[in-house]
Design an enzyme around this catalytic site. Structure first.
Site, short mmCIF file in Angstrom:
data_model
loop_
_atom_site.label_atom_id
_atom_site.label_comp_id
_atom_site.label_asym_id
_atom_site.label_seq_id
_atom_site.Cartn_x
_atom_site.Cartn_y
_atom_site.Cartn_z
N ASN A 156 5.93 -13.99 -9.48
CA ASN A 156 6.40 -13.62 -10.79
C ASN A 156 7.75 -13.12 -10.75
O ASN A 156 8.51 -13.44 -11.85
CB ASN A 156 5.22 -12.79 -11.50
CG ASN A 156 4.99 -11.33 -10.91
OD1 ASN A 156 5.00 -11.38 -9.73
ND2 ASN A 156 4.71 -10.49 -11.72
N GLY A 232 -0.11 -8.68 -5.85
CA GLY A 232 -0.78 -10.05 -5.90
C GLY A 232 -2.19 -9.85 -6.74
O GLY A 232 -2.27 -8.67 -7.24
N SER A 233 -2.88 -10.81 -6.83
CA SER A 233 -3.89 -10.60 -7.48
C SER A 233 -5.07 -9.78 -6.92
O SER A 233 -5.15 -9.67 -5.79
CB SER A 233 -4.64 -11.82 -7.55
OG SER A 233 -4.92 -12.66 -6.59
N THR A 236 -7.36 -11.70 -4.42
CA THR A 236 -6.78 -11.80 -3.02
C THR A 236 -6.72 -10.57 -2.17
O THR A 236 -6.85 -10.62 -1.05
CB THR A 236 -5.05 -12.44 -3.16
OG1 THR A 236 -5.28 -13.61 -3.95
CG2 THR A 236 -4.63 -12.65 -1.83
N GLU A 254 -0.84 -3.70 -4.46
CA GLU A 254 -0.33 -3.65 -5.78
C GLU A 254 -0.77 -4.76 -6.48
O GLU A 254 -0.52 -5.98 -6.31
CB GLU A 254 1.37 -3.59 -5.86
CG GLU A 254 1.78 -2.49 -5.03
CD GLU A 254 1.87 -1.27 -5.79
OE1 GLU A 254 1.37 -0.94 -7.03
OE2 GLU A 254 2.36 -0.24 -5.02
N CYS A 288 3.05 -7.63 -14.06
CA CYS A 288 1.82 -7.06 -13.95
C CYS A 288 1.62 -5.87 -14.89
O CYS A 288 0.65 -5.37 -15.21
CB CYS A 288 1.68 -6.69 -12.45
SG CYS A 288 3.13 -5.66 -12.15
N GLU A 469 3.86 3.04 -4.17
CA GLU A 469 5.20 2.77 -3.53
C GLU A 469 6.20 3.41 -4.48
O GLU A 469 6.05 3.61 -5.79
CB GLU A 469 5.56 1.34 -3.54
CG GLU A 469 4.47 0.49 -2.56
CD GLU A 469 4.76 -0.77 -2.40
OE1 GLU A 469 5.26 -1.45 -2.92
OE2 GLU A 469 3.98 -1.19 -1.20
P1 NAD Z 1 -1.91 -14.16 -5.67
O1 NAD Z 1 -2.98 -13.12 -5.11
O2 NAD Z 1 -2.64 -15.53 -5.82
O3 NAD Z 1 -0.78 -14.34 -4.45
C1 NAD Z 1 0.00 -13.29 -3.97
C2 NAD Z 1 0.41 -13.65 -2.45
O4 NAD Z 1 -0.69 -13.66 -1.75
C3 NAD Z 1 1.25 -15.14 -2.33
O5 NAD Z 1 1.98 -15.03 -1.48
C4 NAD Z 1 -0.09 -15.58 -1.78
O6 NAD Z 1 0.35 -16.84 -1.07
C5 NAD Z 1 -0.61 -14.94 -0.94
N1 NAD Z 1 -2.04 -15.05 -0.72
C6 NAD Z 1 -3.02 -15.83 -1.41
N2 NAD Z 1 -4.15 -15.84 -0.69
C7 NAD Z 1 -3.94 -15.20 0.52
C8 NAD Z 1 -4.94 -14.76 1.52
N3 NAD Z 1 -6.17 -15.11 1.64
N4 NAD Z 1 -4.51 -14.23 2.61
C9 NAD Z 1 -3.02 -13.58 2.58
N5 NAD Z 1 -2.28 -13.88 1.45
C10 NAD Z 1 -2.59 -14.73 0.42
O7 NAD Z 1 -1.18 -13.75 -6.77
P2 NAD Z 1 -0.06 -14.50 -7.70
O8 NAD Z 1 -0.98 -15.49 -8.59
O9 NAD Z 1 0.88 -15.10 -6.81
O10 NAD Z 1 0.52 -13.22 -8.68
C11 NAD Z 1 0.16 -12.85 -9.85
C12 NAD Z 1 -0.81 -11.64 -9.48
O11 NAD Z 1 0.02 -10.65 -8.96
C13 NAD Z 1 -1.28 -10.88 -10.90
O12 NAD Z 1 -2.49 -10.53 -10.71
C14 NAD Z 1 -0.30 -9.90 -10.95
O13 NAD Z 1 -0.61 -8.82 -12.01
C15 NAD Z 1 -0.24 -9.37 -9.71
N6 NAD Z 1 1.06 -8.39 -9.58
C16 NAD Z 1 1.09 -7.02 -9.38
C17 NAD Z 1 2.12 -6.43 -9.37
C18 NAD Z 1 2.04 -4.85 -9.14
O14 NAD Z 1 2.86 -4.36 -8.50
N7 NAD Z 1 0.91 -4.20 -9.22
C19 NAD Z 1 3.53 -6.92 -9.70
C20 NAD Z 1 3.56 -8.40 -9.69
C21 NAD Z 1 2.27 -9.06 -9.59
#
Ligand code: NAD
Length: 488
Positions: A156, A232-233, A236, A254, A288, A469
C-alpha cells in the site's frame, strides 16, 4: 541492469552490491490500465540464501562503523532519492495505482525523511547507568546491532514502509535482506541503483523480490536471520509467527486495523468532515490507519451524514497520473473484487449504500477502462456485528452509524479484534482525554488524523500487532542490550 524486453520492465534482485537476474519471473500489473508492464523475480530459497550470506559477510565492517559514519551515508541516500523524487513518484503511482499527487506529497517525501530522521536519531541515543556506591560498583547498558535483519513490507505504501524499516535497521549497524511486496517492487529496485553512490557498502542492503509464500517464507525460516520486521496483514503475521517460532526470532509485527472515528456533538464539523473524508478515502482507503467505522452522536448524525456524502461525491476517481484526481486505482483485480463484495454483503444484509459502488456511475478515460477503480462508498444502517463493521476492508469504503452516549461509543469502538488507530472529535478537552485513555488503540488522534512525530511509538494493540517502531522503539528493536557491571 535496466532492461526493456518488448517494452516490459524486468527487475533483478540486488545481492552483495550487484544486480542478479533470476531464473523465473512474476507478472506485475499497472492497476490503472490492467496491463502487465513489469517482470518481478520469483525468488526462492536459493536467492534468499545468497542474500543472507552477502548480508552476513558485510556485517562485521558495517557494524563497526561509527554512528556518525553511518548517519552520513543515510543522509546521502536521502539526498539522492530526493533528487529523483519525481521519477520515484511516477513509478510508485504507475506500480501501485495511487494518485501521482499522493506519491509526490506523501510516499516519496516520507521515504526521504525516513533516512534523514534515523540518520539524526542514531546520534542521540543514550544508554543507562546506575551506581551502587555501597557495593563499590556501577552498572551500565550497552547496545549492539543484532545481525542480519529480515524486512518484509506490503503493497500500500511501498517505498515509504520499506524505508521505515531499512533506515533504522542499517542506522543501528545491522545489515538487511528486504523483501518488498511482489505487487509493488519497482521503487525498491530503483533505490538499489542509488546505494553504491550513497556509499552504502556492498551487502549492507540486499533486496530479494518475490512472493510471500516462496521468498518471504525462506527469509522468515533462515536460521541466520535473527530478527524479522513485518508490515502486512494479521493472517500473514500468524503464519510468520508459527514459522519463526522454532528459531526464537525477534519479531515486530505491524498489522491491519478497523479504525473508528468518534464524532461528538460539539465537534467542529468544518474541520472534522474534510479530515474524515481523507481518513476514509486517502490512497483509495488502502492505508492501515484509514477510518472505516464512523460513530456520530445522534443529534448531529443527519447533518454530518448529508454533508459527508455530498463531499464524498466530489472526490474525483480516475487516471492516477492526472494531478486533479483524488482516487486512483486499487492494487489488483482480486482486491477490487474483495472490496466490492463487502459492499454487496452489506446491501444483502439490509444496509443502505448512500454513494459510490452500485449507486453512482463511474466514468473513466478510454485508457483506464480496464483499471481497478471504485468510487468512494458510504454505507449506513449497518449493524456492529456485520462483516463491514468487523473486518478490515482496505478500500474506499466507510460505514457511518449513530451513537448516544460516551460510555456506549467507547464499548462499540473497542468491539473489534483490531486496535491500531482511532480518531476522536470534540471540543471538550476533558472528554477527549477520557475517551483517548479508554480506547484500545495504539494511536489516538483527536481533532486531526495522520499527524505523526516519528520520535514516538507507532504500532497496534490486539490483532493490530506486536511491538512499536519509532526513534527509541526502533533503536531498541534493532539492537540487542547487555547489562555490564564494573566493581572496583
Ligand atoms: P500481506 O500480509 O498479504 O503481505 C505483506 C508482505 O508479506 C508482502 O511482502 C508479502 O509478499 C509477504 N508475505 C505474504 N505471505 C508471507 C509468508 N507466508 N511469509 C513471509 N512473508 C509473506 O499484506 P498486504 O496485502 O501486502 O498489505 C495489506 C495489509 O497490510 C493490510 O492488512 C494493512 O492493514 C497492513 N498494513 C499495516 C500497516 C501498519 O503499520 N500497521 C501499514 C500498512 C499496511
Amino acid at each position: 541492469s535496466k532492461q526493456l524486453i518488448m517494452a516490459l520492465l524486468v527487475l533483478e534482485n540486488f545481492i552483495g552490491g550487484k544486480f542478479v537476474p533470476c531464473s523465473s519471473y512474476i507478472d506485475s500489473y499497472n492497476p490503472s490500465t490492467g496491463d502487465i508492464y513489469c517482470k518481478v523475480p520469483d525468488s526462492g530459497k536459493e536467492e534468499v540464501e545468497a542474500a543472507v550470506r552477502a548480508a552476513k559477510d558485510a556485517f562485521p565492517i558495517w557494524s563497526s562503523k561509527s554512528p556518525l559514519e553511518r548517519s552520513q551515508i543515510l543522509n546521502k541516500l536521502a539526498d539522492l532519492i530526493e533528487h529523483d523524487l519525481e521519477a520515484f513518484a511516477q513509478a510508485e503511482s504507475k506500480d501501485q495505482g495511487k494518485t501521482i499527487t499522493f506519491a509526490r506529497t506523501v510516499d516519496i517525501p516520507r521515504a526521504v525523511y525516513n533516512f534523514r530522521f534515523f540518520a539524526s536519531s542514531i546520534l542521540h541515543h543514550v544508554t543507562e547507568c546506575t551506581e551502587m556506591a555501597t557495593m563499590g560498583c556501577v552498572h551500565y547498558t550497552s547496545r549492539a546491532p543484532v545481525g542480519v535483519a529480515g524486512l518484509i513490507s506490503p503493497w500500500n505504501l511501498p517505498l515509504y514502509l520499506l524505508t521505515w524499516k531499512i533506515a533504522p535497521a542499517i542506522a543501528c549497524g545491522n545489515t538487511v535482506v528486504a523483501k518488498p511486496s511482489e505487487m509493488t517492487s519497482v521503487t525498491a529496485w530503483m533505490m538499489c541503483r542509488l546505494l553504491e553512490k550513497a556509499g552504502v557498502p556492498h551487502g549492507v542492503v540486499n533486496v530479494v523480490f518475490g512472493t510471500g509464500a516462496k521468498a518471504g517464507e525462506a527469509l522468515v525460516c533462515h536460521p541466520d536471520v535473527p530478527l524479522i520486521s513485518f508490515t502486512g496483514s494479521t493472517l500473514t503475521a500468524q503464519r510468520i509467527t508459527e514459522k519463526s517460532a522454532p528459531y526464537c526470532k525477534r519479531l515486530s509485527l505491524e498489522l491491519g486495523g478497523k479504525n473508528p472515528a468518534i464524532i461528538f456533538n460539539d465537534a467542529d464539523l468544518n474541520q472534522c468532515i474534510p479530515t474524515t473524508l481523507r481518513s476514509s478515502f486517502a490512497n483509495q482507503g488502502e492505508i492501515c490507519l484509514c477510518t472505516s467505522r464512523i460513530f456520530v452522536q445522534r443529534d448531529i448524525y443527519s447533518e454530518f451524514l448529508n454533508k459527508f456524502v455530498a463531499e464524498a461525491r466530489k472526490w474525483k476517481t480516475g487516471n492516477p497520473s492526472d494531478p486533479t484526481v483524488d482516487v486512483g486505482a486499487l492494487i489488483s483485480k482480486e482486491h477490487l473484487e474483495k472490496v466490492r463484495n463487502y459492499v454487496k454483503k452489506a446491501r444483502a444484509e439490509g444496509a443502505r449504500i448512500l454513494c459510490g459502488e452500485g449507486v453512482d456511475s463511474l466514468s473513466l478515460p478510454p485508457g483506464n477502462q480496464k483499471g481497478y477503480f471504485m468510487l468512494p462508498t458510504v454505507i449506513t444502517e449497518v449493524k456492529d456485528e456485520s462483516c463491514c463493521m468487523q473486518e478490515e476492508i482496505f478500500g474506499p469504503v466507510t460505514c457511518v452509524v449513530a451513537f448516544d452516549t460516551e460510555e456506549e461509543v467507547i464499548k462499540r469502538a473497542n468491539g473489534v479484534k483490531y486496535g491500531l488507530a482511532a480518531t476522536v472529535w470534540s471540543s471538550n478537552v476533558g472528554r477527549v482525554h477520557r475517551v483517548a485513555h479508554r480506547l484500545q488503540s495504539g494511536l489516538v488522534w483527536t481533532n486531526c488524523w495522520l499527524m505523526r512525530d516519528l520520535n514516538l511509538p507507532f504500532g497496534g494493540m490486539k490483532a493490530s500487532g506486536i511491538g512499536r517502531e519509532g526513534a527509541k522503539d526502533s533503536y531498541e528493536f534493532f539492537t540487542e542490550v547487555k547489562t555490564i557491571t564494573i566493581k572496583h
